[in-house]
Design an enzyme around this catalytic site. Structure first.
Site, PDB file in Angstrom:
ATOM      1  N   ASP A   3      61.680-104.918 -25.993  1.00 29.62           N
ATOM      2  CA  ASP A   3      60.410-104.323 -25.562  1.00 29.62           C
ATOM      3  C   ASP A   3      60.306-104.358 -24.041  1.00 29.62           C
ATOM      4  O   ASP A   3      60.599-105.371 -23.409  1.00 29.62           O
ATOM      5  CB  ASP A   3      59.243-105.122 -26.161  1.00 29.62           C
ATOM      6  N   TYR A  54      56.252-102.503 -15.947  1.00 23.73           N
ATOM      7  CA  TYR A  54      56.830-103.813 -15.625  1.00 23.73           C
ATOM      8  C   TYR A  54      57.665-103.693 -14.346  1.00 23.73           C
ATOM      9  O   TYR A  54      58.588-102.875 -14.270  1.00 23.73           O
ATOM     10  CB  TYR A  54      57.687-104.365 -16.777  1.00 23.73           C
ATOM     11  N   TRP A  82      52.438-110.224 -28.629  1.00 18.05           N
ATOM     12  CA  TRP A  82      52.939-110.680 -27.323  1.00 18.05           C
ATOM     13  C   TRP A  82      52.467-112.088 -26.981  1.00 18.05           C
ATOM     14  O   TRP A  82      51.441-112.539 -27.481  1.00 18.05           O
ATOM     15  CB  TRP A  82      52.649-109.699 -26.214  1.00 18.05           C
ATOM     16  N   PRO A 133      53.674-115.101 -27.871  1.00 12.99           N
ATOM     17  CA  PRO A 133      53.486-115.993 -29.022  1.00 12.99           C
ATOM     18  C   PRO A 133      53.518-117.466 -28.605  1.00 12.99           C
ATOM     19  O   PRO A 133      53.015-118.323 -29.318  1.00 12.99           O
ATOM     20  CB  PRO A 133      54.680-115.657 -29.927  1.00 12.99           C
ATOM     21  N   ALA A 161      52.140-118.413 -25.784  1.00 13.18           N
ATOM     22  CA  ALA A 161      51.129-118.477 -24.717  1.00 13.18           C
ATOM     23  C   ALA A 161      51.823-118.627 -23.360  1.00 13.18           C
ATOM     24  O   ALA A 161      51.477-119.504 -22.556  1.00 13.18           O
ATOM     25  CB  ALA A 161      50.117-119.591 -24.980  1.00 13.18           C
ATOM     26  N   LYS A 213      55.692-127.903 -22.283  1.00 14.04           N
ATOM     27  CA  LYS A 213      56.260-128.402 -21.014  1.00 14.04           C
ATOM     28  C   LYS A 213      55.233-128.550 -19.896  1.00 14.04           C
ATOM     29  O   LYS A 213      55.509-129.185 -18.885  1.00 14.04           O
ATOM     30  CB  LYS A 213      57.418-127.511 -20.566  1.00 14.04           C
ATOM     31  N   ARG A 216      57.166-120.307 -15.182  1.00 13.81           N
ATOM     32  CA  ARG A 216      56.364-119.124 -14.864  1.00 13.81           C
ATOM     33  C   ARG A 216      55.179-119.480 -13.955  1.00 13.81           C
ATOM     34  O   ARG A 216      54.791-118.695 -13.101  1.00 13.81           O
ATOM     35  CB  ARG A 216      55.868-118.458 -16.158  1.00 13.81           C
ATOM     36  N   GLN A 272      66.922-120.530 -23.473  1.00 13.69           N
ATOM     37  CA  GLN A 272      65.614-120.498 -24.160  1.00 13.69           C
ATOM     38  C   GLN A 272      65.710-119.678 -25.439  1.00 13.69           C
ATOM     39  O   GLN A 272      65.135-120.041 -26.465  1.00 13.69           O
ATOM     40  CB  GLN A 272      64.548-119.917 -23.233  1.00 13.69           C
ATOM     41  N   ASN A 307      64.712-120.441 -29.287  1.00 11.41           N
ATOM     42  CA  ASN A 307      63.624-119.661 -29.895  1.00 11.41           C
ATOM     43  C   ASN A 307      64.035-118.913 -31.167  1.00 11.41           C
ATOM     44  O   ASN A 307      63.240-118.791 -32.102  1.00 11.41           O
ATOM     45  CB  ASN A 307      63.049-118.686 -28.868  1.00 11.41           C
TER      46      ASN A 307
HETATM   47  P1  NDP Z   1      56.118-115.977 -24.432  1.00  8.66           P
HETATM   48  O1  NDP Z   1      54.808-116.504 -24.861  1.00  8.66           O
HETATM   49  O2  NDP Z   1      57.267-116.045 -25.380  1.00  8.66           O
HETATM   50  O3  NDP Z   1      56.496-116.696 -23.050  1.00  8.66           O
HETATM   51  C1  NDP Z   1      57.789-116.581 -22.520  1.00  8.66           C
HETATM   52  C2  NDP Z   1      57.999-117.564 -21.384  1.00  8.66           C
HETATM   53  O4  NDP Z   1      57.889-118.892 -21.863  1.00  8.66           O
HETATM   54  C3  NDP Z   1      59.417-117.442 -20.840  1.00  8.66           C
HETATM   55  O5  NDP Z   1      59.565-116.410 -19.903  1.00  8.66           O
HETATM   56  C4  NDP Z   1      59.645-118.823 -20.287  1.00  8.66           C
HETATM   57  O6  NDP Z   1      59.026-118.919 -19.017  1.00  8.66           O
HETATM   58  C5  NDP Z   1      58.918-119.717 -21.292  1.00  8.66           C
HETATM   59  N1  NDP Z   1      59.818-120.128 -22.401  1.00  8.66           N
HETATM   60  C6  NDP Z   1      60.407-119.318 -23.319  1.00  8.66           C
HETATM   61  N2  NDP Z   1      61.173-120.023 -24.165  1.00  8.66           N
HETATM   62  C7  NDP Z   1      61.068-121.314 -23.771  1.00  8.66           C
HETATM   63  C8  NDP Z   1      61.633-122.494 -24.247  1.00  8.66           C
HETATM   64  N3  NDP Z   1      62.453-122.499 -25.302  1.00  8.66           N
HETATM   65  N4  NDP Z   1      61.302-123.652 -23.625  1.00  8.66           N
HETATM   66  C9  NDP Z   1      60.474-123.664 -22.557  1.00  8.66           C
HETATM   67  N5  NDP Z   1      59.917-122.553 -22.035  1.00  8.66           N
HETATM   68  C10 NDP Z   1      60.202-121.382 -22.645  1.00  8.66           C
HETATM   69  O7  NDP Z   1      56.006-114.438 -24.095  1.00  8.66           O
HETATM   70  P2  NDP Z   1      55.692-113.561 -22.771  1.00  8.66           P
HETATM   71  O8  NDP Z   1      54.403-113.970 -22.180  1.00  8.66           O
HETATM   72  O9  NDP Z   1      56.889-113.579 -21.894  1.00  8.66           O
HETATM   73  O10 NDP Z   1      55.549-112.137 -23.416  1.00  8.66           O
HETATM   74  C11 NDP Z   1      56.617-111.634 -24.217  1.00  8.66           C
HETATM   75  C12 NDP Z   1      56.646-110.153 -24.188  1.00  8.66           C
HETATM   76  O11 NDP Z   1      55.456-109.613 -24.710  1.00  8.66           O
HETATM   77  C13 NDP Z   1      56.753-109.498 -22.804  1.00  8.66           C
HETATM   78  O12 NDP Z   1      58.035-109.541 -22.253  1.00  8.66           O
HETATM   79  C14 NDP Z   1      56.331-108.093 -23.132  1.00  8.66           C
HETATM   80  O13 NDP Z   1      57.389-107.407 -23.752  1.00  8.66           O
HETATM   81  C15 NDP Z   1      55.206-108.342 -24.129  1.00  8.66           C
HETATM   82  N6  NDP Z   1      53.877-108.334 -23.477  1.00  8.66           N
HETATM   83  C16 NDP Z   1      53.059-107.271 -23.754  1.00  8.66           C
HETATM   84  C17 NDP Z   1      51.817-107.165 -23.201  1.00  8.66           C
HETATM   85  C18 NDP Z   1      50.966-105.996 -23.537  1.00  8.66           C
HETATM   86  O14 NDP Z   1      49.940-105.782 -22.872  1.00  8.66           O
HETATM   87  N7  NDP Z   1      51.323-105.206 -24.504  1.00  8.66           N
HETATM   88  C19 NDP Z   1      51.303-108.174 -22.246  1.00  8.66           C
HETATM   89  C20 NDP Z   1      52.223-109.272 -22.050  1.00  8.66           C
HETATM   90  C21 NDP Z   1      53.449-109.338 -22.659  1.00  8.66           C
HETATM   91  P3  NDP Z   1      59.531-119.891 -17.827  1.00  8.66           P
HETATM   92  O15 NDP Z   1      60.921-120.331 -18.123  1.00  8.66           O
HETATM   93  O16 NDP Z   1      59.460-119.036 -16.609  1.00  8.66           O
HETATM   94  O17 NDP Z   1      58.527-120.980 -17.776  1.00  8.66           O
END
Ligand code: NDP
Length: 336
Positions: A50, A55, A206, A208, A210, A217, A229, A292, A296
């Site tokens: 996606d 973006y 999206w 999931p 948070a 963490k 992030r 990650q 996941n």
């Molecule tokens: P998540 O809630 O899955 O958060 C992902 C972030 O969490 C990662 O980038 C990473 O950030 C951290 N993370 C992931 N896995 C782990 C792990 N195993 N251990 C520790 N930290 C972890 O989803 P997103 O917020 O990234 O959203 C996912 C997707 O949803 C987007 O890419 C997009 O495609 C969609 N989306 C759609 C929207 C809409 O308006 N339709 C709005 C927002 C998102 P880090 O390492 O940097 O801390």
């Protein structure tokens, strides 16, 4: 490997864990790491991806296209979106007018380097354009073969119902909605999910985890972890702020023993939690690095028993947002 689920009542299947590249690719993460993460996703059995034109102001689509180059197109499910302003943000560079949808799909196909996308999504509801115009433009795109299915994102139950009826009249399928959904953000449960079930539409959800908060963490009263992030001043830090509240973080810590008891990591518990909802076709996960995703994807196929679900509810009840009125609405809510 990752399980597949049907999108709505269609015959189209997507991986129940889908990889999204919002705020990471062409922004927080260097291109080499972004491409390595997409390749890791493929190795792990994720075939659905996606993105959106907005973006990194179109650059994230370019990175995803580059990462998927050379893959068998038939074995991939590629989703993108249109609505938010892109490019120089001119008068017609935003919204769901016929013009912006026409320009939007052509730009996305070019940047992704593909002839069609599997799912083209309205990134928000557009209060300025008549819905008939939007749905007619989507119908034309489907007929031109530029998108196979149409979805939306963050529409209310009433908007889904209206859009679905028009799509039916126009002879194409509105198969999905893409809302925020996690154990901390449950606003779709009251109205959007029951209406979607009735209409035969799925949720692709999206954040999931948070945005990483449900990984556990981020600790209450502690500095945010380096490289997370919350430290990404380019973009990500602004969006994750809403969850970085000590009460929320303390409640999340209560999930740790529950995850351990279930033999899961915290990220796996968070993703498995959204997948327990049968109206969810896919958890749309982000990842800033390949490791990650290794963690996941193990949430695919996991069943959480009723006692565990109840214990999660209890731990998060004081902080989880459930009001259906919180479903995103972008102002102006009427045509000026
Ligand atoms: P998540 O809630 O899955 O958060 C992902 C972030 O969490 C990662 O980038 C990473 O950030 C951290 N993370 C992931 N896995 C782990 C792990 N195993 N251990 C520790 N930290 C972890 O989803 P997103 O917020 O990234 O959203 C996912 C997707 O949803 C987007 O890419 C997009 O495609 C969609 N989306 C759609 C929207 C809409 O308006 N339709 C709005 C927002 C998102 P880090 O390492 O940097 O801390």
């Amino acid at each position: 490997m990752v399980n597949y689920r049907y999108l709505g009542k269609s015959g189209f299947k997507v991986t129940e864990i889908t990889y999204g590249n919002w705020v990471t690719h062409a922004s927080q993460v260097e291109n080499d790491a972004a491409i390595a993460t997409v390749h890791k996703a493929l190795d792990l059995g994720i075939t659905s991806f996606d993105t959106a034109d907005t973006y990194a102001n179109t650059a994230a689509e370019v990175v995803l296209g580059e990462a998927l180059k050379g893959q068998r197109r038939e074995s991939l499910e590629i989703f993108t979106k249109v609505y938010w302003p892109i490019g120089p943000k001119g008068a017609n560079d935003r919204g769901l007018s016929r013009k912006h949808i026409h320009d939007g799909i052509n730009g996305s196909l070019q940047r992704l380097g593909v002839d069609y996308v599997d799912l083209y999504q309205a990134h928000r509801y557009d209060y300025e354009t008549p819905l008939e115009e939007t749905m007619q433009a989507f119908a034309d795109i489907v007929r031109q073969g530029k998108a196979l299915y149409i979805g939306v994102s963050e529409w209310t139950a009433e908007q889904l119902r209206e859009g679905h009826a028009l799509a039916k009249q126009l002879g194409f399928q509105l198969v999905s909605n893409q809302p925020q959904y996690s154990a901390l953000w449950r606003v779709i449960e009251g109205k959007v999910v029951p209406t979607s079930e009735e209409l035969g539409m799925s949720q692709i959800v999206w954040s999931p985890m948070a945005q990483g908060v449900l990984s556990g963490k981020y600790l209450p009263g502690q500095p945010v972890p380096a490289g997370s992030r919350a430290t990404d001043e380019k973009s990500g830090a602004t969006f994750i702020k809403r969850f970085l509240d000590d009460d929320v973080l303390a409640a999340v810590q209560k999930l740790k023993p529950l995850a351990e008891q279930a033999g899961l990591t915290m990220p796996q518990l968070a993703i498995a939690w959204v997948l327990q909802n049968p109206n969810v076709a896919a958890a749309l996960v982000g990842a800033s690095r390949p490791e990650q995703l290794e963690d996941n994807v193990k949430a695919s196929g996991v069943t959480l028993d009723a006692d565990l679900m109840a214990a999660i509810d209890e731990a998060l009840a004081p902080v989880a947002v459930t009001d259906p009125e919180e479903t995103y609405s972008v102002s102006p809510a009427t045509r000026p």
